[in-house]
Write a protein that holds these residues in place. Structure first.
Motif, PDB file in Angstrom:
ATOM      1  N   MET A  62      94.594  20.957  68.359  1.00 45.98           N
ATOM      2  CA  MET A  62      93.589  20.156  67.649  1.00 45.98           C
ATOM      3  C   MET A  62      93.355  20.676  66.232  1.00 45.98           C
ATOM      4  O   MET A  62      93.266  19.895  65.292  1.00 45.98           O
ATOM      5  CB  MET A  62      92.274  20.179  68.443  1.00 45.98           C
ATOM      6  N   SER A  65      96.994  20.776  64.058  1.00 46.70           N
ATOM      7  CA  SER A  65      97.478  19.397  63.845  1.00 46.70           C
ATOM      8  C   SER A  65      98.904  19.360  63.316  1.00 46.70           C
ATOM      9  O   SER A  65      99.256  18.511  62.497  1.00 46.70           O
ATOM     10  CB  SER A  65      96.543  18.655  62.884  1.00 46.70           C
ATOM     11  N   ASP A 112      87.123  11.381  66.000  1.00 43.39           N
ATOM     12  CA  ASP A 112      88.222  10.455  65.773  1.00 43.39           C
ATOM     13  C   ASP A 112      89.441  11.134  65.146  1.00 43.39           C
ATOM     14  O   ASP A 112      90.504  10.513  65.050  1.00 43.39           O
ATOM     15  CB  ASP A 112      87.766   9.294  64.885  1.00 43.39           C
ATOM     16  N   HIS A 113      89.296  12.389  64.726  1.00 45.17           N
ATOM     17  CA  HIS A 113      90.395  13.164  64.144  1.00 45.17           C
ATOM     18  C   HIS A 113      91.602  13.087  65.078  1.00 45.17           C
ATOM     19  O   HIS A 113      91.516  13.426  66.242  1.00 45.17           O
ATOM     20  CB  HIS A 113      89.928  14.620  63.957  1.00 45.17           C
ATOM     21  N   ARG A 114      92.739  12.588  64.564  1.00 42.55           N
ATOM     22  CA  ARG A 114      93.940  12.407  65.384  1.00 42.55           C
ATOM     23  C   ARG A 114      94.960  13.501  65.081  1.00 42.55           C
ATOM     24  O   ARG A 114      95.157  13.858  63.928  1.00 42.55           O
ATOM     25  CB  ARG A 114      94.544  11.031  65.147  1.00 42.55           C
ATOM     26  N   GLU A 128     103.425  11.364  70.576  1.00 35.91           N
ATOM     27  CA  GLU A 128     102.106  10.806  70.859  1.00 35.91           C
ATOM     28  C   GLU A 128     101.065  11.463  69.962  1.00 35.91           C
ATOM     29  O   GLU A 128     101.226  12.604  69.540  1.00 35.91           O
ATOM     30  CB  GLU A 128     101.713  11.053  72.315  1.00 35.91           C
ATOM     31  N   TYR A 129      99.982  10.745  69.735  1.00 35.41           N
ATOM     32  CA  TYR A 129      98.849  11.259  68.973  1.00 35.41           C
ATOM     33  C   TYR A 129      97.595  11.072  69.817  1.00 35.41           C
ATOM     34  O   TYR A 129      97.414  10.020  70.443  1.00 35.41           O
ATOM     35  CB  TYR A 129      98.694  10.493  67.653  1.00 35.41           C
ATOM     36  N   TRP A 130      96.767  12.105  69.848  1.00 39.76           N
ATOM     37  CA  TRP A 130      95.482  12.029  70.534  1.00 39.76           C
ATOM     38  C   TRP A 130      94.373  12.310  69.541  1.00 39.76           C
ATOM     39  O   TRP A 130      94.547  13.091  68.596  1.00 39.76           O
ATOM     40  CB  TRP A 130      95.386  13.055  71.653  1.00 39.76           C
ATOM     41  N   SER A 131      93.228  11.735  69.811  1.00 39.01           N
ATOM     42  CA  SER A 131      92.041  12.060  69.021  1.00 39.01           C
ATOM     43  C   SER A 131      91.443  13.364  69.555  1.00 39.01           C
ATOM     44  O   SER A 131      91.720  13.781  70.692  1.00 39.01           O
ATOM     45  CB  SER A 131      90.995  10.941  69.140  1.00 39.01           C
ATOM     46  N   ARG A 133      88.541  13.602  70.449  1.00 32.78           N
ATOM     47  CA  ARG A 133      87.753  13.127  71.598  1.00 32.78           C
ATOM     48  C   ARG A 133      88.582  13.204  72.876  1.00 32.78           C
ATOM     49  O   ARG A 133      88.134  13.700  73.906  1.00 32.78           O
ATOM     50  CB  ARG A 133      87.289  11.688  71.356  1.00 32.78           C
ATOM     51  N   ARG A 134      89.807  12.684  72.801  1.00 36.94           N
ATOM     52  CA  ARG A 134      90.663  12.683  73.988  1.00 36.94           C
ATOM     53  C   ARG A 134      91.020  14.107  74.405  1.00 36.94           C
ATOM     54  O   ARG A 134      91.090  14.410  75.599  1.00 36.94           O
ATOM     55  CB  ARG A 134      91.925  11.860  73.727  1.00 36.94           C
TER      56      ARG A 134
END
Length: 166
Positions: A62, A65, A112-114, A128-131, A133-134
């Motif tokens: 996270m 990135s 919302d940071h992806r 794949e990209y996750w936020s 949050r995820r």
């Protein structure tokens, strides 16, 4: 834009699951933490070790990135106490990983940071990209799942659990 209350609520949910795990391993010695009590290979110390390493890896994903696979993320040894591991040492690593996650989340302007996920043997062919949050929701799910495993292992060990200490 994520509201601060969402981040606060999700962070609190993760903290609650961490606390349940810590209650479950309270009062154990190293031998008990390393003992298998079911047909599963999982032990209480192994669960703490896995969650510490997993939380550190997901926080690195996270924060950095960069889409790189964190060292040790795929190491199957993270599920077992190795020779020389102590429960106190594993708990210190878990506390440090939790603190780093909490600090990283506090530093994000919103959830919302992806970020790009690392490529793994089970990844789809495209990145794949996750936020954030995820990722946070994944940490909550992973911690809750393993806290439940820990309850079963502890109950088989000595009858205690996160709700009934001996």
């Amino acid at each position: 834009m994520t509201t601060s209350s969402e981040k606060t609520d999700l962070s609190y949910a993760l903290a609650e699951q961490r606390e349940l795990l810590l209650i479950t391993v309270r009062g154990l010695d190293d031998e008990q933490a390393a003992r298998r009590t079911t047909v599963s290979e999982l032990t209480l110390g192994g669960i703490v070790k896995h969650l510490a390493q997993g939380e550190a890896a997901w926080t690195r994903i996270m924060v950095k990135s960069d889409g790189e696979l964190p060292d040790g993320m795929l190491d199957m040894g993270q599920y077992r106490m190795a020779e020389g591991d102590t429960l106190d040492g594993l708990l210190a690593a878990y506390t440090a990983a939790a603190r780093a996650t909490d600090e990283a989340l506090a530093g994000l302007p919103d959830l919302d940071h992806r970020v790009p996920l690392p490529m793994t043997p089970w990844s789809p062919p495209e990145r794949e990209y996750w936020s954030a949050r995820r990722i946070l929701l994944h940490l909550i799910q992973e911690t809750a799942q393993h806290a439940g495993h820990a309850d079963i292992i502890r109950e088989a060990l000595d009858g205690a659990s996160s709700t009934a200490q001996r």
